[in-house]
Design a protein around this motif. Structure first.
Motif, short mmCIF file in Angstrom:
data_model
loop_
_atom_site.label_atom_id
_atom_site.label_comp_id
_atom_site.label_asym_id
_atom_site.label_seq_id
_atom_site.Cartn_x
_atom_site.Cartn_y
_atom_site.Cartn_z
N VAL A 34 4.17 30.59 -23.80
CA VAL A 34 5.03 29.73 -24.87
C VAL A 34 6.37 30.27 -25.24
CG1 VAL A 34 4.51 28.50 -26.86
CG2 VAL A 34 2.53 28.96 -25.36
N VAL A 85 6.48 31.66 -35.88
CA VAL A 85 5.93 30.73 -35.17
C VAL A 85 5.10 31.33 -33.95
CG1 VAL A 85 6.28 28.68 -33.72
CG2 VAL A 85 7.49 29.07 -35.76
N VAL A 127 8.10 25.58 -19.00
CA VAL A 127 6.81 26.13 -19.58
C VAL A 127 6.92 25.69 -21.13
CG1 VAL A 127 7.36 28.42 -18.42
CG2 VAL A 127 8.21 28.04 -21.00
N ASP A 128 5.73 25.69 -21.74
CA ASP A 128 5.53 24.92 -22.83
C ASP A 128 6.43 25.68 -24.08
OD1 ASP A 128 3.81 23.26 -21.94
OD2 ASP A 128 2.03 24.17 -22.93
N THR A 129 7.28 24.77 -24.78
CA THR A 129 8.55 25.46 -25.32
C THR A 129 8.48 24.87 -26.77
OG1 THR A 129 9.81 25.44 -23.32
CG2 THR A 129 10.98 25.76 -25.60
N VAL A 130 8.98 25.65 -27.78
CA VAL A 130 8.82 25.10 -29.00
C VAL A 130 10.22 25.58 -29.59
CG1 VAL A 130 7.82 25.16 -31.37
CG2 VAL A 130 6.45 25.74 -29.51
N GLN A 131 11.00 24.58 -30.06
CA GLN A 131 12.32 24.94 -30.92
C GLN A 131 12.08 25.05 -32.19
OE1 GLN A 131 14.69 21.84 -32.04
NE2 GLN A 131 14.92 23.17 -33.29
N THR A 132 12.43 26.14 -32.71
CA THR A 132 12.01 26.22 -34.19
C THR A 132 13.27 26.12 -35.46
OG1 THR A 132 12.27 28.66 -34.63
CG2 THR A 132 10.17 27.77 -33.35
N TRP A 161 15.90 24.62 -25.10
CA TRP A 161 14.65 23.94 -25.73
C TRP A 161 13.86 23.42 -24.55
CZ3 TRP A 161 13.44 18.85 -25.42
CH2 TRP A 161 14.51 18.05 -25.25
N ASP A 162 14.73 22.97 -23.40
CA ASP A 162 14.01 22.41 -22.15
C ASP A 162 14.37 23.12 -20.80
OD1 ASP A 162 16.85 21.47 -22.11
OD2 ASP A 162 16.22 19.37 -21.65
N LEU A 215 18.91 27.56 -28.88
CA LEU A 215 18.31 26.37 -29.05
C LEU A 215 18.90 25.61 -27.75
CD1 LEU A 215 18.70 22.94 -30.20
CD2 LEU A 215 20.26 24.10 -31.50
#
Ligand SMILES: Cc1ncc(C[n+]2csc(CCOP(=O)(O)OP(=O)(O)O)c2C)c(N)n1
Ligand code: SF4
Ligand SMILES: [Mg+2]
Lengths: 190, 366, 252
Positions: free
Chosen positions: C50, C80, C67-72, C62-63, C59
Motif C-alpha cells: 500500500v 495513515v 498498487v493500492d494507493t492512498v493520497q493523504t 497518486w496513480d 501527490l
C-alpha cells in the motif's frame, strides 16, 4: 421535580467522599432505584475539594448536576465554602463539628444546619477507618434514601474482600452506619 | 479469547466512557487509536483493559491528527476502527475527518464535549456542535448522533459503526463530559441478541489479487485538478447524502400539537428539558418538546411540522447559540418567535428551564 | 550477449495508464519512484504494497503505480500508513513524502513512528524546497540558498539550520530500524537502500527510513547541468550519503 433525593458530599481527597457515594449508589441499586452519580473533576488530579453529586429516585434522573441539594455534607473548611452555592431553603446542611473557623461561612438560608461530631465519634468510639461510612449513615439518617439493610448489603459487596482478612472491620462498619443515622436523628431532622 | 464480550444482555451501573468501550466491543470494533484528553480518557482505558481479552488492538498516537489519520488507515484495511476525543482534540480531529468526508471513509469518532474555547474546562459543554457538524473545510457531509443518556451512548455507539459502514459518511457520537463521567444504569447487550445485524466491512486497500492484473488498483485521492472535477464528485456525494438523510434522521417529540411553548434541546440538556416540560404539562400547561437526535442530518421537516403548531419556541443549550443557529437555519421562512436559554459551558437544570418556560407561558417575558 | 533493450523498460508495477508521468522534466521524483518500482518488482510484492503519498509534488504519484494507493494530507501520510499496518500487518506500507511534509508539518509523526519502531517504510524526497507551493524555504534549504521566502539566501541566524533527517531518525531509532540517505545521482545505491528498507519491513524488524536527495529544476531555476551539479556535488556536502542505521549495526 419528581421524587428525587439530591445529595452533595464534599471533602478533602482521602476523606472518602467518592467511596461513600459509591457504596450509597450501590445500596440504591440493590433497592432497584434509579441513580445518577457524578464526581466533580477538574484539571488538577489532586488537591482540590472532592465533591460527589448523587441523585436517587424512582424514575430516570434528569440533569447530572443540580443547583441545590436536599442534603449537603461538608467534611472540611474548604468544603464548607465550596458547597455554599448548592444550598437553598430546602437543604439540610451537615458538617463535621470539628471543623474550625467556618462560622462566617455557614449557610444562613438552609432549612437546617447540623454540626455532627462524626470525626470525634469515629475516632473515639469506633475506628478512624470507618469515618466515611459513618458519614454515609448520616446521609441515610437525614434522607431515608435507602434502608439500613441494603446499606449493609452494599458495604458487604464493596468491602467484603477486606472483611475476609479482618472480620472485626465488618462489625465496625455496620456500627458506623447505625451510629451515623443516630447522630443525625439525635439532632432532630425535620 | 474470541468469545463474545456480552452474552445476551445485562443491566449495569457504569460511567458513560465505560459504556462506550463496551459498545465498541459489542459492535465488533477491531482497533482503537487515541490520544489522551479529559474527559475522554477512560474510553481508552477501558478499551485497553477489555480489548486484549478479545483480540482487540490499540495504538496510543502522538496527537489527535495522528489518531484520526491512523483511524482512517485502520478503516481502509476493512477493520472497524474508531477513535475518541474532546475539545482541542476535536479541533485537530477535524483535519483527518475532512479527509474521511472527502473520501467517504466510514470512520467512527466519539466526542466528549468539554468547555471552550481553547483549553476551556475539562468538564462539560455543548460547544462542539458546530465543530462536529461542520468542522473541516467542507460541507458537513457527516452523521452526528447527540446522546442524552448512557443507554443512548451504548445504542448509538453500536449504531454509529453500522451507519458509517452502510452510508460511508464519517459518523460521530456527540456526548459530553457529564455523560462521560457520570454513573447511571444502562442495559448492555449483544447486538445480535437484539436482532441487530452489524453491517459487514470491506477493505479499500489490500484486497485479494494483484492490482493491474487481477483487479484494478485502488487509487484513492482527495485532490482534483480542476474545479469542475471536484464539483462532480461533491455533487454526487451531496445528492447521496440528501437521499439517505431521511433514513438516518432521528428525533424525539412530545406534546407538539397546539402548544403554547415548544422547548428544543439536545444531548444531556434534553433530559432537563424533558423533565421540566412534563412537569409543566402535568400542571395543565400546553407545552411540548422537540429533541433532535441526529444533529447532522437534521430532522428539518419534523421540526418544521412540530413548530407550525406552536406559538413560540424555546431553545435551550449549554452553548451560546450553536443549536440555535441550526434550528433557525432549518426553520427559515416560518414566522415564529424563538426564545433562548443559552448557558455556554455549564449544566442546565430542569428547574431553570421550568422557570424560564413559566415566565414565557405567562407572557411575562418577551 | 546482445542488448536489445535500448529503451528503458517500465517497471511492471508502474501504471502505464498514467505515463508519461506528471513531474517536470528533470525532476528527481520520477527517478525515486523508478527505483521503488523496480524494487517492488524484484521483491514481487505488488499485491501486498500500500503506497501512501503526501501533499507536495509527491501527490502527483497518486496513480503512478499499479498498487493500492492512498493520497493523504500534507504531512499525514506516515500516520495513515501506521494505521493501515497496525490494522493489517500483512500489508507492506510505504509512505512517500517531501521534506516539508516529513520534517516540518508532519515531523511529529516521523519522530513518533520511528521511536515506536513502527514496521513501515518512509521515503522522503529532499529537494531543499517546498516545490508544489512554488519554491519557498523548506526545512532542508541549504545555508545561503535562495528561495521564494529567503530571497537573500537562507540566513541560519534567522531561519535556523537545515534539518538533518536521517541523522535525527537514526539517533532516536531502535534496534531493528533501517535508516539511510541516498541520492538520485547514485541511482543503484539509492535502489539498494530502498530495497533494504522494504526488506526490513518485510522481515518485521522495525521502522525503515530513506531520505533521497533529489532535484527540482523548476524551483531551483537551474539548467540541466547546474541541476545535476547541485544534487551530485553540493547537496551531499551538507547531507552526507550513506547508511545511518542498519539492524545488527553494519552500516556501509
Ligand atoms: C495543512 C496544509 N498546509 C499547507 C499546505 C500547502 N502545501 C502543499 S504542498 C506544500 C509543501 C510541499 O513541500 P514538500 O513537502 O517539500 O514537497 P515537494 O513539493 O517539495 O515535493 C505545502 C506547504 C497544505 N496542503 N496543507
Ligand atoms: S516542481 Fe520541482 S519537485 Fe515538483 S515536479 Fe517540478 S521539478 Fe519536481
Ligand atoms: Mg520539498
Amino acid at each position: 421535580m419528581g421524587q428525587v433525593v439530591k445529595i452533595a458530599l464534599a471533602g478533602e481527597g482521602g476523606q472518602g467522599v467518592q467511596s461513600v457515594a459509591q457504596i450509597l449508589t450501590e445500596a440504591a441499586a440493590l433497592e432497584g432505584k434509579e441513580i445518577l452519580y457524578i464526581p466533580n473533576f477538574g484539571v488538577e488530579q489532586r488537591g482540590g475539594v472532592s465533591i460527589a453529586f448523587v441523585q436517587i429516585g424512582d424514575e430516570k434522573i434528569g440533569a447530572p448536576k443540580f443547583k441545590t441539594g436536599d442534603i449537603v455534607i461538608a467534611l472540611s473548611d474548604r468544603a464548607v465554602r465550596r458547597v455554599k452555592m448548592h444550598i437553598g431553603p430546602e437543604t439540610i446542611f451537615v458538617y463535621d463539628a470539628s471543623i474550625e473557623g467556618v462560622e462566617e461561612d455557614l449557610p444562613a438560608n438552609a432549612k437546617q444546619v447540623l454540626a455532627i461530631p462524626a470525626l470525634e465519634t469515629a475516632n473515639k468510639e469506633l475506628d478512624p477507618r470507618v469515618f466515611n461510612v459513618l458519614i454515609m449513615g448520616a446521609v441515610i439518617g437525614a434522607t431515608r434514601v435507602v434502608t439500613i439493610e441494603k446499606a449493609k448489603e452494599a458495604i458487604e459487596k464493596k468491602l467484603g474482600y477486606k472483611f475476609e482478612k479482618d472480620p472485626e472491620l465488618r462489625e465496625l462498619n455496620f456500627k458506623a452506619i447505625e451510629k451515623g443515622i443516630e447522630l443525625v436523628e439525635r439532632m432532630g431532622v425535620a | 479469547m474470541g468469545s463474545k464480550p456480552i452474552e445476551g444482555e445485562r443491566k449495569v451501573f457504569m460511567t458513560g466512557n465505560e459504556a462506550v468501550a463496551w459498545a465498541a466491543l459489542a459492535a465488533g470494533a477491531d482497533i482503537m487509536y487515541g490520544y489522551p484528553i479529559t474527559p475522554q480518557n477512560e474510553i481508552m482505558q477501558y478499551w485497553t483493559r477489555l480489548g486484549p481479552k478479545y483480540d482487540k488492538k490499540f495504538l496510543q498516537t502522538e496527537d489527535e491528527l495522528s489518531a484520526g489519520f491512523t483511524t482512517i488507515g485502520g478503516v481502509l484495511t476493512g477493520k472497524r476502527a474508531f477513535t475518541a476525543t474532546a475539545g482541542p482534540g476535536n479541533v485537530l480531529m477535524q483535519e483527518p475527518m475532512s479527509m474521511a468526508e472527502a473520501m467517504r471513509i466510514p470512520t467512527v469518532v466519539v466526542i466528549q464535549q468539554r468547555g471552550g474555547p481553547s483549553t476551556g474546562t475539562v468538564i462539560y459543554s455543548q460547544q462542539e456542535v458546530t465543530l462536529t457538524c461542520f468542522g473541516g473545510n467542507g460541507e458537513g457531509l457527516r452523521v452526528v448522533y447527540s446522546t442524552s443518556s448512557h443507554q443512548d451512548l451504548f445504542d448509538y455507539t453500536i449504531k454509529a459503526f453500522n451507519t458509517a459502514w452502510k452510508y460511508r459518511f464519517p459518523t460521530f457520537v456527540l456526548s459530553d463530559g457529564y455523560q462521560a463521567k457520570m454513573r447511571e444504569s444502562v442495559v448492555i447487550y449483544d447486538p445480535e441478541a437484539r436482532g441487530i445485524q452489524m453491517v459487514p466491512t470491506e477493505p479499500y486497500v489490500g484486497k485479494a489479487g494483484t492490482p493491474g492484473k487481477d483487479r484494478p488498483a485502488a487509487h484513492l485521492r482527495n485532490t482534483y485538478n480542476i474545479e469542475e472535477e471536484l464539483l462532480e464528485v461533491l455533487s454526487k456525494d451531496i445528492e447521496e447524502y440528501e437521499r439517505v438523510a431521511p433514513e438516518i434522521i432521528e428525533y424525539d417529540a412530545y406534546n407538539t400539537e397546539n402548544t403554547d411553548l415548544l422547548v428544543i434541546a439536545h444531548g444531556v440538556v434534553f433530559r432537563s428539558a424533558a423533565m421540566a416540560v412534563k412537569e409543566l404539562a402535568s400542571q395543565g400547561n400546553k407545552i411540548g418538546y422537540f429533541r433532535p437526535i441526529t444533529l447532522r442530518p437534521f430532522p428539518k421537516e419534523q421540526l418544521r411540522q412540530a413548530t407550525q403548531q406552536a406559538k413560540q419556541l424555546l431553545v435551550v443549550e449549554s452553548a451560546y447559540g450553536q443549536l440555535l443557529k441550526i434550528v433557525k437555519d432549518n426553520l427559515y421562512g416560518l414566522n415564529i418567535p424563538i426564545k433562548t436559554l443559552l448557558r455556554p459551558g455549564v449544566g442546565i437544570t430542569p428547574e431553570e428551564i421550568a422557570e424560564k418556560a413559566k415566565a414565557l407561558l405567562a407572557g411575562k417575558e418577551a | 550477449m546482445e542488448t536489445k533493450e535500448i529503451l528503458p523498460k517500465m517497471p511492471k508495477s508502474w501504471n502505464p495508464a498514467s505515463k508519461p508521468h506528471k513531474f517536470c522534466p528533470g525532476c528527481g521524483h520520477g527517478l525515486v519512484l523508478k527505483a521503488l518500482g523496480q524494487v517492488i518488482d524484484e521483491l514481487n510484492i505488488q499485491d501486498r504494497v500500500v503506497f501512501g503519498c503526501d501533499i507536495g509534488c509527491s501527490l502527483l504519484s497518486w496513480d503512478f503505480f499499479n498498487v493500492d494507493t492512498v493520497q493523504t494530507h500534507h504531512g499525514r501520510t506516515t500516520p495513515v500508513m501506521v494505521g493501515i499496518k497496525r490494522a493489517n500487518p500483512d500489508l507492506i506500507t510505504i509512505a512517500y513524502m517531501g521534506d516539508g511534509g516529513g520534517y516540518a508539518i508532519g515531523s511529529q509523526h516521523l519522530v513518533n513512528a520511528a521511536n515506536r519502531n513502527d514496521i513501515i517504510t518512509a521515503i522522503l524526497v529532499n529537494n531543499t524546497v517546498y516545490a508544489m507551493t512554488g519554491g519557498q524555504m523548506a526545512p532542508t534549504t541549504m545555508p545561503g540558498q535562495k528561495t521564494e521566502t529567503t530571497p537573500y539566501g537562507r540566513d541560519i541566524k534567522e531561519a535556523g539550520y537545515p534539518m538533518l533527517g536521517p541523522e535525527m531518525v537514526a539517533a532516536i531509532a531502535h534496534e531493528g530500524a533501517y535508516v539511510a540517505r541516498g541520492s538520485i545521482a547514485k541511482f543503484r545505491q539509492l535502489k539498494t537502500f530502498i530495497k533494504k528498507a522494504i526488506e526490513n519491513q518485510m522481515a518485521g524488524r522495525g521502522f525503515s527510513f530513506i531520505e533521497a536527495l533529489s532535484t527540482c529544476p523548476t524551483n531551483w531555476r537551474t539548467n540541466a547541468e547546474k541541476t545535476w551539479d547541485f544534487v551530485e556535488n553540493i547537496m551531499p556536502k551538507y547531507f552526507p550519503i550513506g547508511e545511518y542505521k542498519v539492524p545488527g549495526g553494519k552500516e556501509e
